[in-house]
Design a protein around this motif. Structure first.
Motif, PDB file in Angstrom:
ATOM      1  N   GLU A 276       0.832  -1.199   0.000  1.00  0.00           N
ATOM      2  CA  GLU A 276       0.000   0.000   0.000  1.00  0.00           C
ATOM      3  C   GLU A 276       0.872   1.257   0.000  1.00  0.00           C
ATOM      4  OE1 GLU A 276      -3.150   2.688   0.063  1.00  0.00           O
ATOM      5  OE2 GLU A 276      -2.993   0.596  -0.574  1.00  0.00           O
ATOM      6  N   GLU A 277       1.984   1.218   0.738  1.00  0.00           N
ATOM      7  CA  GLU A 277       2.892   2.369   0.761  1.00  0.00           C
ATOM      8  C   GLU A 277       3.472   2.636  -0.626  1.00  0.00           C
ATOM      9  OE1 GLU A 277       2.774   0.775   4.909  1.00  0.00           O
ATOM     10  OE2 GLU A 277       2.978  -0.101   2.917  1.00  0.00           O
ATOM     11  N   GLY A 278       3.675   1.573  -1.416  1.00  0.00           N
ATOM     12  CA  GLY A 278       4.150   1.722  -2.785  1.00  0.00           C
ATOM     13  C   GLY A 278       3.086   2.316  -3.681  1.00  0.00           C
ATOM     14  N   ARG A 279       1.866   1.818  -3.527  1.00  0.00           N
ATOM     15  CA  ARG A 279       0.755   2.353  -4.331  1.00  0.00           C
ATOM     16  C   ARG A 279       0.551   3.842  -4.051  1.00  0.00           C
ATOM     17  NH1 ARG A 279      -1.491  -2.709  -3.183  1.00  0.00           N
ATOM     18  NH2 ARG A 279      -2.654  -1.930  -1.383  1.00  0.00           N
ATOM     19  N   LYS A 280       0.763   4.233  -2.805  1.00  0.00           N
ATOM     20  CA  LYS A 280       0.521   5.628  -2.415  1.00  0.00           C
ATOM     21  C   LYS A 280       1.451   6.605  -3.139  1.00  0.00           C
ATOM     22  CE  LYS A 280      -1.579   5.255   2.163  1.00  0.00           C
ATOM     23  NZ  LYS A 280      -1.380   5.482   3.615  1.00  0.00           N
TER      24      LYS A 280
END
Length: 874
Positions: free
Chosen positions: A629-633
């Protein structure tokens, strides 16, 4: 006079060691390269340090050796060579040929025996010898003249075995190594030894009795009744094991040391191979000098300050100072009709109204190399390049996608044009690089323009003959102009949001750090493998998985195995993952935001992959991690360039599986797509033989891995790595898949048979990939080529389809007078920025265009989303 020194390399052992020491790397064509890269770095280090005068690389000739007549199970139980490694052996041999190193193999003998025989001959001649291997068996060859180098962690960390070092390590002589193997056996070679006797016991026995034979002559003197019993029960097996472990130093080889003289590599061939394998850093660091051109033809070049008024078609070439054409200096521009040759310095070109008029004129045909780079670079100097009807780079790419396309000189050589001097000859290399005098520069740039002019028609004629001219003229050439516009437009970035995300990640990292300290019961440098190893394996007493020269291994694969053992491991893995996310992507993207317009301008490499896929570099926006999720953000930082506008994303749904269904004419797949079923659930139902309601998330995950793995020609080894299962389980899974989808199996069989006859495979739009290894006598090499034949038409057709969609979308935007702009292409996804009044139009237009790009037997499907950021539009 330099003292002679012989270098003997164990080719198979070093290739295996390199493969498993490095992560799976691939070049731009999808060919695995980690074994070749590791081998090369090791070779470079050895050559620099040892400066040998004579070299031989020995290989095993096959699976069967003379040892099998003694023990049929010798080396039995070894897992089949991973195809990801097998495919690298031809490149390894090319590497050695480029290094001008002799390689040798002998039927029924192993590389060890070749090395042992030559090192014995060298010993007799009092010749200093270096043996390099990943196999400690060769330490038995150590002598006063011979040092055995054994690779340890990675490929450049080497342990040097002299007789003294062998004694310090084992309290044995080199020859006693075979006695040790006789007693303890060797599981890697399936040498049985004496069951229950390990290294310590074997060394203890040999310290007392010296040899296997002597142990059994004095077995009654051995301490311990149980050990005596084991020895008596396995006497013949121990003696046979010693025989198996003994290197044959009298192999009937027909190569002599005096014939192994070595001087230096063939720089042209070596650089060409390194370019093919994407080893750019090796080229930059190398101090090798490339050969001169076969012939040089001096041109009568007119160095002018004003361009004459002409309207004839010409080859145009502006010389770039570096490959980053959005931010580079142009050294000059040459134009030629192959009769008259002009050269202008850029300060003159910018002032020349006649040149500007000529370049802008869409009616005058122009021939270039890499129109996208030329157009973008000239645009920075206020010059507009129109009327380009031919691009030698793109034509050559379609004609032979595997060839090097970095520079016109690379390409024209492939078509017999040999009078073009290489860049290093003109500019020098590395720290010595400098711009030559104007006359020399003018000659060089004009030579390039002439080479482009002369070679283009030849390559285009070849494309017409192979019915690929339409692919070139109707897809690749128009696409180049679209990509140029996308690169120039760039995508806006909210730098503040990136900074905030960096701060958020820093906070998370600090929290995870404290949690790790709490669980570990101490504070330490988590990024230090040495300190981490001490905490995990000494303080927390976790089981030791692997040791290195400096202590305990804390590599990712080791930590993953330890996850069930302690809660702290999950936090350590998360700490590493988030740390890389911050340094590579957050901090990395901030460094490439243009200070004037706050945009990122990625470059698209159009003529790179063998399948036709586009790739993004400087930065690679196709590679932003989205599993975390941190990457998608990170996509939250990508925004429209104008206030009130939106970002619009449209993504092909499972396009490669749809292409597979079409090309294989597989009824079950076609039916699933026509009824809009979830294809991974459908696959899980068929493979596991269950109803839809019984498909578990894990079943679907495995089915998804196989679905996409089949498209990419995955092996049982690759699938086992992906799913964390055994190779046998993976092989069974793939077999059940083919039973469920027999049309796919038939397609795979037929496409290989057709490719063997033709020598190549084609996509739906007639893009070719040549596969000469399909008829190789080497099973592993042939197998890789067969898998490539199966998956290239699928991947290549999917790439062609999105290129068609981009061309048709560009046309639709212009025809309808829309202000919306195409910003990015990320694999199967297109991203646009859209003014508010065009949102409804684009929501209807984009999916319609993408879904009708090419008619298949199954419907193409494009999922669309819209938002204020790329994250929201996904």
């Amino acid at each position: 006079m330099t003292k002679e020194k012989l270098l003997l390399l164990d080719g198979n052992s070093l290739a295996y060691r390199a493969f498993f020491a490095l992560p799976l790397l691939t070049n731009d064509q999808g060919i695995h390269t980690n074994a070749v890269y590791g081998f090369t770095t090791m070779l470079q280090k050895i050559l620099a340090e040892e400066q040998p005068t004579h070299i031989l690389v020995a290989f095993d000739a096959g699976k069967t050796t003379f040892r099998h007549s003694t023990y049929s199970e010798y080396k039995g139980g070894r897992q089949k060579t991973p195809p990801e490694l097998s495919e690298q052996f031809p490149y390894l041999r090319k590497l050695l040929d480029a290094y001008n190193m002799q390689r040798y193999e002998l039927e029924m003998y192993e590389a060890d025996d070749i090395i042992g025989t030559l090192s014995k001959e060298a010993d007799a001649k009092n010749l200093q010898t270096i043996i390099v291997s990943g196999d400690k068996d060769l330490t038995q060859l150590a002598s006063d003249n011979t040092t055995v180098y054994i690779t340890r962690k990675g490929m450049t960390d080497i342990e040097k075995y002299t007789p003294q070092h062998v004694f310090e390590k084992y309290s044995l002589t080199p020859l006693q190594i075979i006695d040790m193997k006789g007693l303890m056996g060797d599981s890697s070679d399936n040498i049985p030894g004496v069951p229950g006797v390990g290294e310590k016991t074997a060394i203890k026995l040999l310290t007392q009795f010296e040899s296997v034979e002597n142990v059994f002559q004095h077995v009654d003197d051995v301490k311990g009744a149980k050990l005596q019993e084991k020895l008596r029960a396995n006497e013949e097996q121990a003696k046979m094991s010693k025989e198996l472990a003994t290197i044959n130093r009298q192999a009937p080889i027909d190569v002599k040391i005096e014939n192994l003289a070595w001087t230096e590599p063939e720089a042209d061939a070596l650089f060409a191979l390194w370019r093919e394998l994407s080893f750019k850093s090796l080229i930059e660091k190398s101090d090798l000098q490339v050969a001169e051109a076969e012939q040089e033809v001096a041109l009568d070049v007119q160095i002018v300050t004003e361009f004459p008024e002409v309207t004839t078609p010409m080859a145009v070439h502006a010389e770039l100072d570096n490959e980053h054409y959005h931010d580079c200096d142009l050294l000059g521009i040459s134009l030629t009709d192959n009769k008259t040759h002009y050269f202008m310095k850029m300060e003159d070109a910018m002032k020349s109204t006649t040149l500007q008029t000529y370049l802008q004129d869409e009616q005058i045909e122009k021939y270039v190399f890499d129109v996208k780079a030329q157009k973008a670079a000239l645009q920075r100097y206020g010059l507009t390049l129109n009327g380009v009807t031919s691009d030698l780079m793109l034509a050559a790419y379609i004609d032979e996608p595997a060839q090097s396309l970095d520079d016109p000189s690379d390409v024209v050589k492939q078509y017999g044009y040999t009078s073009l001097v290489v860049a290093e000859r003109v500019f020098g290399k590395g720290a010595k690089r400098q711009i030559p005098p104007i006359e020399e520069l003018a000659q060089y740039v004009a030579q390039k323009a002439v080479a482009i002019f002369e070679t283009t028609s030849q390559v285009e004629a070849a494309l017409k003959e192979k019915e690929q001219f339409d692919l070139y003229k109707d897809i690749e050439l128009p696409l180049a102009f679209i990509l140029c516009e996308m690169e120039s437009t760039g995508v806006s970035v909210n730098e503040q949001r990136l900074v905030e995300m960096g701060t958020e990640l820093t906070s998370k990292l600090e929290a995870i750090e404290q949690k790790i300290y709490q669980l570990a019961g101490t504070e330490f440098n988590i990024n230090s493998p040495k300190q981490l190893g001490v905490v995990l394996f000494e303080k927390l007493k976790l089981p030791i998985v692997k040791k290195t020269k400096t202590g305990y291994s804390t590599a990712a694969d080791v930590l993953e195995k330890l996850q069930p053992e302690h809660e702290v491991i999950d936090y350590i893995l998360a700490f590493r993952q988030l740390g890389k996310l911050k340094s590579t992507y957050i901090d990395g993207l901030l460094k490439v935001v243009h200070p004037d317009n706050h945009k990122i301008h990625t470059r698209y490499q159009q003529a790179l992959t063998a399948t036709g896929r586009l790739s993004s570099v400087d930065p690679n926006l196709q590679n932003i991690p989205v599993r975390l999720e941190e990457g998608r953000k990170i996509r939250q930082a990508f925004i429209p360039s104008q206030k009130g506008w939106k970002l619009f994303s449209a993504d092909y749904s499972q396009i490669e599986l749809r292409v597979l269904a079409h090309m294989a004419n597989e009824k079950n797949l076609i039916d699933a797509f026509r009824h809009d079923l979830d294809i991974h659930t459908k696959t899980a139902m068929d493979v596991f033989g269950v109803e839809k309601e019984s498909v578990t998330p894990n079943m679907r995950r495995q089915a998804k891995a196989v679905n996409f793995g089949i498209v990419y020609g995955i092996s049982d080894y690759g699938l086992s790595q992906n799913l964390g299962i055994t190779r046998k389980e993976a092989a069974d899974f793939i077999e059940r898949y083919f039973e469920s989808f027999p049309g796919v199996k038939d397609y795979m069989t037929n496409i290989v048979a057709e490719a063997k006859k033709a020598g190549y495979v084609t996509t739906l739009l007639n893009r070719r990939r040549y596969l000469p290894d399909l008829n190789s006598r080497n099973f592993n090499v042939r197998s890789f080529a067969e898998r490539t034949a199966m998956n290239t038409p699928i991947q290549g057709s999917a790439a062609d389809i999105i290129k068609l969609a981009m061309i048709q979308m560009n046309r639709a935007l212009k025809e309808q007078g829309l202000r919306s702009k195409m910003l990015l292409q990320v694999h199967d996804e297109l991203i646009f920025e859209v003014p508010p009044e065009e949102v409804t139009t684009m929501q209807q237009l984009v999916p319609k265009v993408m879904e009708s790009a090419l008619e298949l037997s199954v419907p193409l499907k494009a999922d669309a989303a819209i938002g204020d950021t790329w994250y929201e539009a996904k």
